[in-house]
Write a protein that holds these residues in place. Structure first.
Motif, PDB file in Angstrom:
ATOM      1  N   VAL A   1      12.858 -61.585 122.921  1.00  0.00           N
ATOM      2  CA  VAL A   1      11.651 -61.634 123.753  1.00  0.00           C
ATOM      3  C   VAL A   1      12.052 -61.342 125.194  1.00  0.00           C
ATOM      4  N   THR A   2      11.914 -60.094 125.585  1.00  0.00           N
ATOM      5  CA  THR A   2      12.322 -59.665 126.925  1.00  0.00           C
ATOM      6  C   THR A   2      11.143 -59.370 127.833  1.00  0.00           C
ATOM      7  N   GLN A   3       9.922 -59.415 127.288  1.00  0.00           N
ATOM      8  CA  GLN A   3       8.713 -59.228 128.079  1.00  0.00           C
ATOM      9  C   GLN A   3       7.723 -60.341 127.764  1.00  0.00           C
ATOM     10  N   ASP A   4       6.736 -60.504 128.637  1.00  0.00           N
ATOM     11  CA  ASP A   4       5.742 -61.554 128.449  1.00  0.00           C
ATOM     12  C   ASP A   4       4.887 -61.271 127.213  1.00  0.00           C
ATOM     13  N   VAL A   5       4.570 -62.334 126.474  1.00  0.00           N
ATOM     14  CA  VAL A   5       3.734 -62.222 125.276  1.00  0.00           C
ATOM     15  C   VAL A   5       2.368 -62.819 125.612  1.00  0.00           C
ATOM     16  N   PRO A   6       1.300 -61.997 125.618  1.00  0.00           N
ATOM     17  CA  PRO A   6      -0.017 -62.508 126.005  1.00  0.00           C
ATOM     18  C   PRO A   6      -0.534 -63.587 125.056  1.00  0.00           C
ATOM     19  N   PRO A   7      -1.452 -64.413 125.540  1.00  0.00           N
ATOM     20  CA  PRO A   7      -2.054 -65.435 124.687  1.00  0.00           C
ATOM     21  C   PRO A   7      -2.656 -64.847 123.422  1.00  0.00           C
ATOM     22  N   PHE A   8      -2.599 -65.626 122.347  1.00  0.00           N
ATOM     23  CA  PHE A   8      -3.252 -65.339 121.065  1.00  0.00           C
ATOM     24  C   PHE A   8      -2.552 -64.256 120.242  1.00  0.00           C
ATOM     25  N   MET A   9      -1.550 -63.583 120.790  1.00  0.00           N
ATOM     26  CA  MET A   9      -0.958 -62.439 120.109  1.00  0.00           C
ATOM     27  C   MET A   9       0.177 -62.865 119.167  1.00  0.00           C
ATOM     28  N   MET A  10       0.483 -61.991 118.207  1.00  0.00           N
ATOM     29  CA  MET A  10       1.628 -62.153 117.318  1.00  0.00           C
ATOM     30  C   MET A  10       2.617 -61.028 117.614  1.00  0.00           C
ATOM     31  N   ALA A  11       3.866 -61.409 117.890  1.00  0.00           N
ATOM     32  CA  ALA A  11       4.881 -60.429 118.243  1.00  0.00           C
ATOM     33  C   ALA A  11       6.174 -60.741 117.513  1.00  0.00           C
ATOM     34  N   ASP A  12       6.970 -59.701 117.267  1.00  0.00           N
ATOM     35  CA  ASP A  12       8.298 -59.926 116.727  1.00  0.00           C
ATOM     36  C   ASP A  12       9.142 -58.677 116.926  1.00  0.00           C
ATOM     37  N   GLY A  13      10.420 -58.799 116.561  1.00  0.00           N
ATOM     38  CA  GLY A  13      11.290 -57.639 116.537  1.00  0.00           C
ATOM     39  C   GLY A  13      12.240 -57.528 117.707  1.00  0.00           C
ATOM     40  N   ASN A  14      13.119 -56.539 117.595  1.00  0.00           N
ATOM     41  CA  ASN A  14      14.053 -56.157 118.645  1.00  0.00           C
ATOM     42  C   ASN A  14      14.230 -54.637 118.570  1.00  0.00           C
ATOM     43  N   PRO A  15      13.530 -53.889 119.426  1.00  0.00           N
ATOM     44  CA  PRO A  15      12.720 -54.327 120.557  1.00  0.00           C
ATOM     45  C   PRO A  15      11.427 -55.031 120.119  1.00  0.00           C
ATOM     46  N   LEU A  16      10.954 -55.888 120.995  1.00  0.00           N
ATOM     47  CA  LEU A  16       9.766 -56.691 120.718  1.00  0.00           C
ATOM     48  C   LEU A  16       8.517 -55.824 120.689  1.00  0.00           C
ATOM     49  N   ALA A  17       7.609 -56.127 119.760  1.00  0.00           N
ATOM     50  CA  ALA A  17       6.329 -55.431 119.691  1.00  0.00           C
ATOM     51  C   ALA A  17       5.255 -56.400 119.223  1.00  0.00           C
ATOM     52  N   VAL A  18       4.047 -56.225 119.715  1.00  0.00           N
ATOM     53  CA  VAL A  18       2.902 -57.017 119.260  1.00  0.00           C
ATOM     54  C   VAL A  18       2.363 -56.400 117.980  1.00  0.00           C
ATOM     55  N   ARG A  19       2.207 -57.228 116.951  1.00  0.00           N
ATOM     56  CA  ARG A  19       1.799 -56.757 115.623  1.00  0.00           C
ATOM     57  C   ARG A  19       0.341 -57.037 115.311  1.00  0.00           C
ATOM     58  N   GLY A  20      -0.284 -57.918 116.067  1.00  0.00           N
ATOM     59  CA  GLY A  20      -1.668 -58.296 115.800  1.00  0.00           C
ATOM     60  C   GLY A  20      -1.988 -59.534 116.615  1.00  0.00           C
ATOM     61  N   PHE A  21      -3.032 -60.254 116.207  1.00  0.00           N
ATOM     62  CA  PHE A  21      -3.340 -61.498 116.897  1.00  0.00           C
ATOM     63  C   PHE A  21      -3.327 -62.638 115.885  1.00  0.00           C
ATOM     64  N   ASN A  22      -3.169 -63.845 116.385  1.00  0.00           N
ATOM     65  CA  ASN A  22      -2.864 -65.012 115.563  1.00  0.00           C
ATOM     66  C   ASN A  22      -4.137 -65.602 114.953  1.00  0.00           C
ATOM     67  N   ILE A  23      -4.805 -64.846 114.098  1.00  0.00           N
ATOM     68  CA  ILE A  23      -6.099 -65.265 113.575  1.00  0.00           C
ATOM     69  C   ILE A  23      -6.005 -66.529 112.730  1.00  0.00           C
ATOM     70  N   GLU A  24      -4.967 -66.661 111.922  1.00  0.00           N
ATOM     71  CA  GLU A  24      -4.856 -67.847 111.073  1.00  0.00           C
ATOM     72  C   GLU A  24      -4.636 -69.095 111.914  1.00  0.00           C
ATOM     73  N   GLY A  25      -3.798 -68.987 112.929  1.00  0.00           N
ATOM     74  CA  GLY A  25      -3.588 -70.123 113.810  1.00  0.00           C
ATOM     75  C   GLY A  25      -4.862 -70.536 114.530  1.00  0.00           C
ATOM     76  N   LEU A  26      -5.646 -69.571 114.969  1.00  0.00           N
ATOM     77  CA  LEU A  26      -6.894 -69.882 115.667  1.00  0.00           C
ATOM     78  C   LEU A  26      -7.887 -70.561 114.728  1.00  0.00           C
ATOM     79  N   ARG A  27      -7.955 -70.102 113.502  1.00  0.00           N
ATOM     80  CA  ARG A  27      -8.851 -70.749 112.528  1.00  0.00           C
ATOM     81  C   ARG A  27      -8.424 -72.188 112.268  1.00  0.00           C
TER      82      ARG A  27
END
Length: 262
Positions: free
Chosen positions: A173-199
């Motif tokens: 994690v070398t950059q800021d991860v915005p609220p509600f988002m799902m990210a992973d990897g190296n390099p880091l990438a946003v894959r979607g938003f955390n819908i299950e967690g929000l529910r």
């Protein structure tokens, strides 16, 4: 009376509530304050200007309140504050703050912190987070409420992770991860938003729709960050129940210092 094992070494100047439990061979320094109901396991070292709130469970073999891993540190009385009802598993290392950056490392309430987690100097960890095994937070990292970080993940110094975000296993994690988002990897990438967690946290359909739209504007629209931010701010008008979520995102984007994960 405070339940202190006969083999523990507790400085007479430490302030321990009468309901605190201290396990075998644990060492507690003179500037430590531990509030009611907290339980400290065996073979821990708790030192520095460290305050620990109520009803925490700190398992065996932890180093809490050691000086920062910062070559500039020269013995200043910096601090570590831990809130209430946290679970801290084995072999974690939490450091006090460093001068010039507020001097305080903070961990909030109701966090689930698994084994071998490192929280470096001046980190700010919110409430209700989950930090899985071997999560490493570099200095000055901010982790907001309800964040989940997968095991074996490293977070670069000064990075911010927004509320309700989720970071996957073994990420860099070398950059800021915005609220509600799902990210992973190296390099880091946003894959979607955390819908299950929000529910699970009882977000209603309008609030989830707002998060979905924010994700689309940031990652699917082709807009620049400034254009997407302006459009996100306007969502408050069409989705009033999500006004606080929109404000959370706008505030985060305005304060992002390392660029956001894209």
């Amino acid at each position: 009376m405070t339940q202190i094992h006969a083999t523990a070494i507790v400085d007479a100047r430490a302030q321990l509530d009468s309901t605190v439990t201290i396990g075998p061979y644990t060492v507690v320094g003179p500037h430590v304050h531990i509030a009611a109901g907290s339980r400290i396991g065996a073979h821990c070292v708790i030192e520095g200007h460290t305050s620990i709130g109520q009803d925490n469970q700190i398992f065996q073999f932890n180093s809490i309140g050691a000086i920062p891993q910062d070559k500039k540190y020269a013995g200043e009385p910096c601090e570590l504050h831990i809130g209430d009802r946290n679970t801290i598993r084995e072999f974690c290392t939490f450091n006090i703050g460093s001068p010039g950056a507020g001097g305080v490392t903070r961990v909030g309430n109701d966090n689930w912190i698994m084994a071998y987690v490192h929280i470096a100097h001046d980190c700010q960890v919110g409430n209700q987070t989950i930090l899985a095994n071997n999560t490493t937070l570099g200095g000055h990292v901010h982790v907001a409420d309800w964040v989940i970080i997968g095991g074996l993940t490293g977070v670069h110094q000064f990075v911010k992770i927004g509320a309700h975000a989720m970071v996957g296993f073994s990420s860099a994690v070398t950059q800021d991860v915005p609220p509600f988002m799902m990210a992973d990897g190296n390099p880091l990438a946003v894959r979607g938003f955390n819908i299950e967690g929000l529910r699970r946290r009882q977000f209603n359909e309008e609030r989830i729709a707002a998060v979905k739209q924010m994700h689309k504007l940031l990652y699917r629209s082709g807009k620049t960050l400034s254009q997407a931010s302006a459009d996100i701010a306007e969502l408050e008008m069409s989705l009033p129940q999500a006004a606080s979520d929109v404000a959370t995102m706008c505030d985060f984007l305005a304060q992002a210092s390392r660029g956001i994960a894209r």
